[in-house]
Design a protein around this motif. Structure first.
Motif, PDB file in Angstrom:
ATOM      1  N   PRO A   1       0.813  -1.223   0.000  1.00 55.38           N
ATOM      2  CA  PRO A   1       0.000   0.000   0.000  1.00 55.38           C
ATOM      3  C   PRO A   1       0.844   1.270   0.000  1.00 55.38           C
ATOM      4  O   PRO A   1       0.522   2.245  -0.694  1.00 55.38           O
ATOM      5  CB  PRO A   1      -0.828  -0.136   1.283  1.00 55.38           C
ATOM      6  N   SER A   2       1.930   1.268   0.756  1.00 54.92           N
ATOM      7  CA  SER A   2       2.764   2.467   0.860  1.00 54.92           C
ATOM      8  C   SER A   2       3.471   2.808  -0.450  1.00 54.92           C
ATOM      9  O   SER A   2       3.938   3.934  -0.633  1.00 54.92           O
ATOM     10  CB  SER A   2       3.807   2.284   1.967  1.00 54.92           C
ATOM     11  N   ARG A   3       3.548   1.845  -1.364  1.00 51.23           N
ATOM     12  CA  ARG A   3       4.185   2.072  -2.662  1.00 51.23           C
ATOM     13  C   ARG A   3       3.164   2.356  -3.764  1.00 51.23           C
ATOM     14  O   ARG A   3       3.549   2.601  -4.906  1.00 51.23           O
ATOM     15  CB  ARG A   3       5.043   0.868  -3.041  1.00 51.23           C
ATOM     16  N   GLU A   4       1.885   2.266  -3.433  1.00 58.84           N
ATOM     17  CA  GLU A   4       0.824   2.452  -4.428  1.00 58.84           C
ATOM     18  C   GLU A   4      -0.140   3.556  -3.984  1.00 58.84           C
ATOM     19  O   GLU A   4      -1.349   3.454  -4.152  1.00 58.84           O
ATOM     20  CB  GLU A   4       0.082   1.142  -4.667  1.00 58.84           C
ATOM     21  N   LYS A   5       0.409   4.614  -3.436  1.00 56.28           N
ATOM     22  CA  LYS A   5      -0.432   5.681  -2.890  1.00 56.28           C
ATOM     23  C   LYS A   5      -1.301   6.350  -3.956  1.00 56.28           C
ATOM     24  O   LYS A   5      -2.440   6.748  -3.692  1.00 56.28           O
ATOM     25  CB  LYS A   5       0.447   6.731  -2.209  1.00 56.28           C
ATOM     26  N   ASN A   6      -0.772   6.456  -5.164  1.00 54.21           N
ATOM     27  CA  ASN A   6      -1.461   7.242  -6.186  1.00 54.21           C
ATOM     28  C   ASN A   6      -2.861   6.725  -6.492  1.00 54.21           C
ATOM     29  O   ASN A   6      -3.813   7.500  -6.597  1.00 54.21           O
ATOM     30  CB  ASN A   6      -0.632   7.273  -7.476  1.00 54.21           C
ATOM     31  N   ILE A   7      -3.012   5.408  -6.617  1.00 55.92           N
ATOM     32  CA  ILE A   7      -4.320   4.861  -6.991  1.00 55.92           C
ATOM     33  C   ILE A   7      -5.370   5.175  -5.925  1.00 55.92           C
ATOM     34  O   ILE A   7      -6.531   5.441  -6.238  1.00 55.92           O
ATOM     35  CB  ILE A   7      -4.229   3.336  -7.253  1.00 55.92           C
ATOM     36  N   PHE A   8      -4.966   5.184  -4.673  1.00 51.12           N
ATOM     37  CA  PHE A   8      -5.907   5.513  -3.596  1.00 51.12           C
ATOM     38  C   PHE A   8      -6.172   7.019  -3.538  1.00 51.12           C
ATOM     39  O   PHE A   8      -7.305   7.448  -3.287  1.00 51.12           O
ATOM     40  CB  PHE A   8      -5.373   5.005  -2.262  1.00 51.12           C
ATOM     41  N   GLN A   9      -5.146   7.812  -3.781  1.00 51.05           N
ATOM     42  CA  GLN A   9      -5.316   9.260  -3.756  1.00 51.05           C
ATOM     43  C   GLN A   9      -6.189   9.749  -4.912  1.00 51.05           C
ATOM     44  O   GLN A   9      -6.871  10.763  -4.798  1.00 51.05           O
ATOM     45  CB  GLN A   9      -3.951   9.943  -3.777  1.00 51.05           C
ATOM     46  N   GLN A  10      -6.185   9.012  -6.013  1.00 49.59           N
ATOM     47  CA  GLN A  10      -7.042   9.366  -7.145  1.00 49.59           C
ATOM     48  C   GLN A  10      -8.505   9.048  -6.868  1.00 49.59           C
ATOM     49  O   GLN A  10      -9.400   9.512  -7.579  1.00 49.59           O
ATOM     50  CB  GLN A  10      -6.583   8.636  -8.409  1.00 49.59           C
ATOM     51  N   ASN A  11      -8.755   8.220  -5.852  1.00 49.38           N
ATOM     52  CA  ASN A  11     -10.105   7.987  -5.340  1.00 49.38           C
ATOM     53  C   ASN A  11     -11.054   7.365  -6.374  1.00 49.38           C
ATOM     54  O   ASN A  11     -12.226   7.721  -6.459  1.00 49.38           O
ATOM     55  CB  ASN A  11     -10.707   9.302  -4.812  1.00 49.38           C
ATOM     56  N   ILE A  12     -10.534   6.405  -7.157  1.00 47.83           N
ATOM     57  CA  ILE A  12     -11.419   5.704  -8.086  1.00 47.83           C
ATOM     58  C   ILE A  12     -11.709   4.277  -7.629  1.00 47.83           C
ATOM     59  O   ILE A  12     -12.492   3.570  -8.260  1.00 47.83           O
ATOM     60  CB  ILE A  12     -10.860   5.702  -9.526  1.00 47.83           C
ATOM     61  N   LEU A  13     -11.076   3.871  -6.534  1.00 48.25           N
ATOM     62  CA  LEU A  13     -11.356   2.574  -5.914  1.00 48.25           C
ATOM     63  C   LEU A  13     -11.800   2.795  -4.476  1.00 48.25           C
ATOM     64  O   LEU A  13     -11.186   3.572  -3.761  1.00 48.25           O
ATOM     65  CB  LEU A  13     -10.109   1.679  -5.883  1.00 48.25           C
ATOM     66  N   THR A  14     -12.838   2.113  -4.062  1.00 44.16           N
ATOM     67  CA  THR A  14     -13.205   2.139  -2.645  1.00 44.16           C
ATOM     68  C   THR A  14     -13.974   0.871  -2.313  1.00 44.16           C
ATOM     69  O   THR A  14     -14.487   0.185  -3.192  1.00 44.16           O
ATOM     70  CB  THR A  14     -14.038   3.379  -2.279  1.00 44.16           C
TER      71      THR A  14
END
Length: 304
Positions: A108-121
């Motif tokens: 998770p700490s290496r894939e911050k961008n996908i979560f910050q883009q907020n298209i997955l929840t």
């Protein structure tokens, strides 16, 4: 747990506590396990023993054989048939080996961008059948110059690996909502047959989790071009679980009760939406568990 984490971390969001749910199963879920998965203490213990013995013969696999809870993760989606669970273990790690460029140091700490883009929840609640609800928004929210489909895939992997830790999710499974509202021609051009095959191979053969349905909502006509890429790789079992709803909320509610859905999907759920950055805050605290997950697999290249 495969790491030395003793307790799952939490993120407090007002009155709501976000966590990965590891608590004991309630009676309703136990009954689902019994009816749908043949799960009872005698079957479980015998299947664990048999699966462990079968996997001891797989010399090229480095896996946590003495961890009963890890073995059960693969027994539940295969209804406690040891041979089927053994085959699932092999497919799971063979897929990771084949796509090692996706899985290497996947944290998770290496894939911050996908979560910050907020298209997955993932919804904070479960549906009426106890299933987790993953929402993927690949329309208006997806900025193709800021996040790639490979990042989307990695984010989905991280979410499902976390879901696999949850006993209730191992039993009840998960559903996926693909929200394609606003899908553009430029976004469609980012999809490829290679990406489609990877996703289908993953969901169809390699995920030790019960994916009960995939709901496609708000899709424009152009989505048919995307689905045409996936269709050749779909077997009937998965194909039959993909349901197209468009903007018909009553159709969606035939599968997921409206009380379990937010207002944007015609629901009446009175819980805060958990945004991608909030999930990232929780999952980053679990980095050590993901490192442990990543430490297992095939010891050498497997033959194709």
């Amino acid at each position: 747990m495969l790491s030395d984490m003793e307790l799952m971390p939490i993120v407090q969001l007002g009155n709501y506590t976000l966590t990965i749910e590891l608590e004991d199963l309630n009676e309703e879920v136990r009954e689902i396990a019994k009816k749908e998965l043949r799960e009872n203490p005698d079957v479980t213990q015998q299947a664990i023993k048999e699966l462990r013995d079968l996997l001891k013969e797989e010399d090229d696999l480095y896996i946590p054989l003495e961890n009963d809870l890890w073995l059960v993760r693969f027994l539940r989606p295969t209804k406690f048939y040891p041979e089927s669970a053994r085959d699932l273990v092999k497919r799971y790690y063979a897929f990771k080996q084949k796509h090692s460029n996706m899985y290497e140091d996947l944290l998770p700490s290496r894939e911050k961008n996908i979560f910050q883009q907020n298209i997955l929840t993932v919804q904070p609640n479960r549906d009426q059948l106890g299933r987790r609800i993953l929402i993927i928004e690949l329309g208006k929210k997806w900025k193709t110059d800021k996040v790639t489909l490979d990042e989307v895939f990695k984010g989905c992997v991280l979410f499902l690996e976390a879901a696999m830790l949850e006993p209730a999710t191992q039993i009840c499974g998960a559903v996926v909502i693909f929200d394609m509202d606003g899908l553009s021609l430029g976004q469609v051009s980012k999809f490829s047959p290679q990406f489609a095959k990877r996703i289908v191979d993953w969901l169809q053969d390699s995920v030790p989790l019960r994916i009960k349905n995939i709901h496609v909502v708000n899709q424009p006509m152009i989505f048919s071009v995307v689905f045409a890429l996936f269709k050749p790789f779909l077997q009937e079992k998965l194909r039959s679980r993909i349901i197209f709803h468009g903007k018909n909320r009553k159709s969606l509610h035939q599968y997921i009760d409206s009380t379990c859905l937010p207002e944007c999907y015609g629901g009446s759920l009175d819980l805060p939406r958990i945004e991608g950055p909030q999930w990232l805050e929780l999952l980053e605290k679990c980095d050590s568990e993901f490192k442990a997950i990543n430490s297992y697999g095939y010891k050498k290249k497997i033959s194709k």
